[in-house]
Design a protein around this motif. Structure first.
Motif, PDB file in Angstrom:
ATOM      1  N   SER A 186      -1.728  -3.895   1.058  1.00  0.00           N
ATOM      2  CA  SER A 186      -1.178  -2.235   0.656  1.00  0.00           C
ATOM      3  C   SER A 186      -0.103  -2.161  -0.340  1.00  0.00           C
ATOM      4  CB  SER A 186      -0.529  -1.862   1.886  1.00  0.00           C
ATOM      5  OG  SER A 186       0.609  -2.421   2.215  1.00  0.00           O
ATOM      6  N   GLY A 209      -5.902   0.489  -1.396  1.00  0.00           N
ATOM      7  CA  GLY A 209      -5.373   1.420  -0.937  1.00  0.00           C
ATOM      8  C   GLY A 209      -4.807   2.775  -1.880  1.00  0.00           C
ATOM      9  N   GLY A 210      -4.385   3.878  -0.748  1.00  0.00           N
ATOM     10  CA  GLY A 210      -4.028   5.614  -1.813  1.00  0.00           C
ATOM     11  C   GLY A 210      -4.844   5.983  -2.527  1.00  0.00           C
ATOM     12  N   TYR A 211      -4.224   6.331  -4.182  1.00  0.00           N
ATOM     13  CA  TYR A 211      -5.544   6.120  -5.156  1.00  0.00           C
ATOM     14  C   TYR A 211      -5.146   5.365  -6.232  1.00  0.00           C
ATOM     15  CZ  TYR A 211      -4.490  10.902  -2.529  1.00  0.00           C
ATOM     16  OH  TYR A 211      -4.790  11.550  -1.872  1.00  0.00           O
ATOM     17  N   SER A 232     -13.276   3.778   2.723  1.00  0.00           N
ATOM     18  CA  SER A 232     -12.530   2.988   3.543  1.00  0.00           C
ATOM     19  C   SER A 232     -12.898   2.004   4.553  1.00  0.00           C
ATOM     20  CB  SER A 232     -11.480   4.442   4.345  1.00  0.00           C
ATOM     21  OG  SER A 232     -12.943   4.969   5.035  1.00  0.00           O
ATOM     22  N   ILE A 240      -1.335  12.081   1.648  1.00  0.00           N
ATOM     23  CA  ILE A 240      -1.008  11.252   1.420  1.00  0.00           C
ATOM     24  C   ILE A 240       0.403  12.384   2.440  1.00  0.00           C
ATOM     25  CG2 ILE A 240       1.483  10.080   0.479  1.00  0.00           C
ATOM     26  CD1 ILE A 240       0.210  10.760  -2.446  1.00  0.00           C
TER      27      ILE A 240
END
Length: 180
Positions: A99, A103-105, A146, A177
């Protein structure tokens, strides 16, 4: 029927750059340090030995690995060759969380520079390891994809994600978020 999710992996480039202030039992490492990148006990990559760097070895070595989708962490170890030839000695290890770079942006092919504190088998600080990590473009992980897009056959999994306040206008997924 085999689960199609288990066959997915992504290609990750981990460049082991260097280490700092390496110590074994409180004493500076003199020479012959190398790094090991481990996914599990049977799947690892090893850098060349830095014969002259002492406590501040530099490898700048790119290791390419196939990272299965289910893996959540990678173990980074620094070891040194012993003078007696009795084997390699662990200087310290750190855990690189997937992570931290996926992940995220974070877009594919983004180069992440990361530093981790090394700890010996007793949990005592034994140095720092510096790495860069890049998920190769087209290796099975998109900007906002995802696991559900890979694993689900439901109609909602086929919808494209929508970011921001305009999400109410669409019947799609919303990426955001979570509040801390």
């Amino acid at each position: 029927m085999e689960n199609s999710c288990s066959s997915h992996s992504r290609t990750v480039e981990i460049t082991v750059l260097s280490a700092e202030d390496l110590r074994v039992d409180g004493r500076s490492v003199k020479k012959k340090a190398f790094a090991v990148v481990k996914l599990d006990p049977f799947n690892n990559r090893v850098t060349k030995v830095d014969a002259i760097g002492g406590s501040y070895p530099a490898w700048d070595e790119k290791l390419v690995i196939k990272l299965p989708m289910h893996v959540t962490f990678i173990t980074l170890e620094v070891q040194c060759r012993t003078c007696s030839g009795s084997g390699d000695r662990l200087v310290g290890r750190a855990t690189l969380l997937v992570s931290d770079f996926i992940g995220g942006y974070v877009p594919e092919n983004h180069l992440n520079f990361l530093s981790y504190l090394l700890r010996d088998a007793r949990g005592i600080r034994s140095g720092i390891i510096n790495v860069s990590v890049r998920v190769k473009e087209g290796s099975g992980l998109g900007l906002l994809k995802s696991r559900y897009e890979y694993c689900s056959s439901s109609p909602s999994a086929q919808q494209k994600p929508v970011i921001g306040a305009d999400a109410k206008k669409f019947n799609g997924l919303v990426a955001g978020i979570p509040p801390v």
